[in-house]
Design an enzyme around this catalytic site. Structure first.
Site, PDB file in Angstrom:
ATOM      1  N   SER A 193       0.821  -1.210   0.000  1.00  0.00           N
ATOM      2  CA  SER A 193       0.000   0.000   0.000  1.00  0.00           C
ATOM      3  C   SER A 193       0.862   1.270   0.000  1.00  0.00           C
ATOM      4  CB  SER A 193      -0.951  -0.044   1.206  1.00  0.00           C
ATOM      5  OG  SER A 193      -1.933   0.930   1.084  1.00  0.00           O
ATOM      6  N   ASP A 216      -0.153  -4.250  -3.875  1.00  0.00           N
ATOM      7  CA  ASP A 216      -1.308  -3.373  -4.012  1.00  0.00           C
ATOM      8  C   ASP A 216      -0.978  -1.920  -3.627  1.00  0.00           C
ATOM      9  OD1 ASP A 216      -3.875  -3.417  -5.053  1.00  0.00           O
ATOM     10  OD2 ASP A 216      -4.792  -3.288  -3.077  1.00  0.00           O
ATOM     11  N   HIS A 302      -7.582  -5.674  -0.410  1.00  0.00           N
ATOM     12  CA  HIS A 302      -6.297  -4.975  -0.279  1.00  0.00           C
ATOM     13  C   HIS A 302      -5.252  -5.873   0.383  1.00  0.00           C
ATOM     14  CE1 HIS A 302      -3.943  -1.388  -0.485  1.00  0.00           C
ATOM     15  NE2 HIS A 302      -3.980  -1.092   0.793  1.00  0.00           N
TER      16      HIS A 302
END
Ligand code: NAG
Ligand code: NAG
Length: 529
Positions: A193, A216, A302
């Protein structure tokens, strides 16, 4: 209101939250005398250098831009884990040589660095899992970067702090190179992330950084920004990225769809993941804990990115992604040449660097299908259905519907799968393709199919495979168009991972009628009618 929508709204409020400030955009940093004439939108932090919030950081994709917080407030920590101290974190500091000397750090082993994302810390369960998998694979120096104090709301501040985290990790690498002769090319950073973009900032400062894996990478304030602002292929010698949550932020997606590595993997299309549509209660049951349950519910797509990566480290399953122009085309069987010379497929996750010899400046997109629970890795079977070309069939004309199919091999059996989501038309003499995925089936033995025609009167939500004794069948059969039947000449099934092809023949006179299971057996030659 739907809880997921509520959570997203809360996230958006946190992201656009309180402190920010058009005022700051105009602020001039008076503490730094050397910057006077150079920039108005720059703030400097001693050894970490200066950070501009002007272009390219300021753009329509990032209308609100903050300076990184003071490094003392972000309070980055480095935790070392090796085979000799697993489960017991050792703190390293590049400002204190003795921390290395008294640790289990071994300069002759490669370095793996993990950087977490927003609202997390450096000892999360998923990081411990990943460390255990990495150390199972080999005796690495695994270092988890903790920036928990900088990864807190408002999101815009965490976004800015990721730049500082990248700079601090850069200093750490430089220290290791100068004092311990650890070459940056032996360093692999794994970032999730916001951590993926932080890794990009490190790469920008450390020439020759070996590898970055972006799990991600975060979308908000990064997607479509200038390459300097986000993770991009110039940040390391090799960059592989896994996209799992690419839906737009409004529909709850936190990850970006834009490709940002040398090879970008889009499992299940990259927007959302199978097994992630649980409601909040079953998410809590699955995690056995309220906090983790709610987190799984909100962030299930996620967090799949690091679940895939951790699984990929020690599995025998290839976890191949295949080059294609879209996921829709991939599942429709358009890109089924398999690996070709090796450049058309790449292992997703840990072993992605095997593909490195094919890298180009332009990112390559790879697609694959996974399961909805662990183990996620699956094998892909491309199925070609060849329709019989007979006078009789041409007279009956095209048939609309779906074919349900089940593959059986020496090692296992698939569940029942459909050739397409929506009914399609089947014409005599034509070949159709689709893609199935499952655990490894071994040598294939047979294929069972059921023809499900579209009926003008009745929507069939049953299938004979699952309901052999369905008492409503005679009733439902009354509504099937009398002539609805398919004459299939053969099936050709290719295991994309191994390249093996199996042929299954029907008997020339055999027809597949609605709601009857029909079996095709493996054949060594061509099917003739
Ligand atoms: C740190 O320790 C290493 C050996 O462990 C040594 O080679 C190096 O010179 C030391 N660096 C400093 C700045 O003390
Ligand atoms: C699918 O592939 C064809 C070429 O094989 C291409 O023309 C088409 O645009 C692709 N579709 C998508 C959705 O990418």
């Amino acid at each position: 209101m739907d809880l997921k929508v509520l959570c997203c709204i809360v996230m958006l409020i946190l992201m656009s939250g309180g402190k920010q400030i058009t005022g700051q955009l105009r602020e001039k940093d008076r503490t730094d005398s050397t910057e006077e004439d150079v920039t108005v939108l720059t703030r400097c932090y001693d050894e970490y250098g200066c950070f501009s919030i002007g272009e390219p950081f300021l753009s329509v994709y990032r209308p609100i831009n903050l300076y990184p917080s003071d490094p003392r407030d972000i309070d980055v920590h480095f935790f070392l884990m090796t085979r000799r101290n697993i489960g017991q974190l050792q703190k390293l500091s590049f400002k204190d040589n003795s921390t290395f000397v008294s640790s289990t750090f071994n300069p002759s082993n490669p370095v793996k660095i993990i950087i977490h994302g927003y609202l997390e810390h450096g000892n999360e369960d998923w990081i411990q899992d990943m460390v255990r998998e990495l150390l199972t694979h080999d005796d690495y120096n695994v270092i988890s970067v903790d920036w928990a104090k900088g990864g807190v709301p408002p999101y815009t501040q965490a976004v800015a702090n990721a730049r500082m985290v990248g700079a601090i990790v850069g200093k750490f690498l430089q220290y290791m190179e100068d004092n311990l002769r650890v070459s940056p090319s032996d360093v692999h950073i794994i970032g999730h992330s916001l951590g993926a973009h932080a890794a990009g900032y490190t790469g920008e400062r450390v020439p020759g950084l070996g590898r970055i894996t972006g799990l991600d990478p975060a979308e908000p304030y990064f997607q479509y920004t200038d390459p300097k602002v986000r993770l991009d292929p110039s940040d390391a010698q090799f960059i592989d990225v896994i996209h799992t949550d690419g839906d737009s932020i409004i529909s709850g997606g936190f990850g970006m769809m834009q490709s940002s590595g040398h090879v970008d993997f889009y499992p299940n299309g990259g927007r959302r993941q199978p097994g992630c549509n649980n409601n909040v209660v079953s998410s809590v049951q699955q995690e056995g804990d309220l906090y983790y349950g709610i987190r799984r519910f909100v962030g299930c797509n996620h967090i799949r990115a690091y679940e895939f990566f951790s699984e990929s480290i020690n599995t025998d399953c290839p976890f191949f992604g295949y080059k294609c122009n879209s996921f829709a085309n991939f599942t429709a069987g358009v890109c089924t040449d398999g690996c070709g010379d090796g450049s058309f497929c790449a292992p997703m996750g840990f072993k992605a660097d095997k593909w490195q010899r094919f890298k180009k400046a332009q990112p390559v997109k790879m697609y694959l299908i996974t399961g909805n629970v662990r183990p996620f890795c699956q094998y892909h079977y491309n199925i070609k259905i060849k329709m019989e070309n007979s006078e009789e069939n041409r007279k009956i004309g095209p048939q609309r519907g779906v074919i349900l199919a089940k593959l059986t091999g020496r090692r296992g059996q698939t569940s029942v799968m459909r050739t397409s989501r929506e009914p399609q038309e089947f014409n005599s003499g034509t070949t159709y393709e689709f893609l199935m995925s499952s655990s490894e089936l071994g040598s294939l033995l047979r294929i069972d199919i059921e023809w499900r025609p579209v009926s003008p009167f009745f929507n069939f939500n049953f299938n004979t495979f699952n309901r052999p004794n369905d008492v409503t069948r005679p009733l439902r059969n009354m509504f099937i168009p009398v002539r609805s039947r398919l004459q299939i000449q053969s099936f050709e099934v290719k295991n994309l991972e191994s390249g093996n092809v199996f042929v299954f023949c029907g008997q020339p006179a055999d027809l597949a009628y609605a709601e009857q299971v029909k079996t095709f057996f493996k054949s060594s030659g061509n099917c003739t009618s």
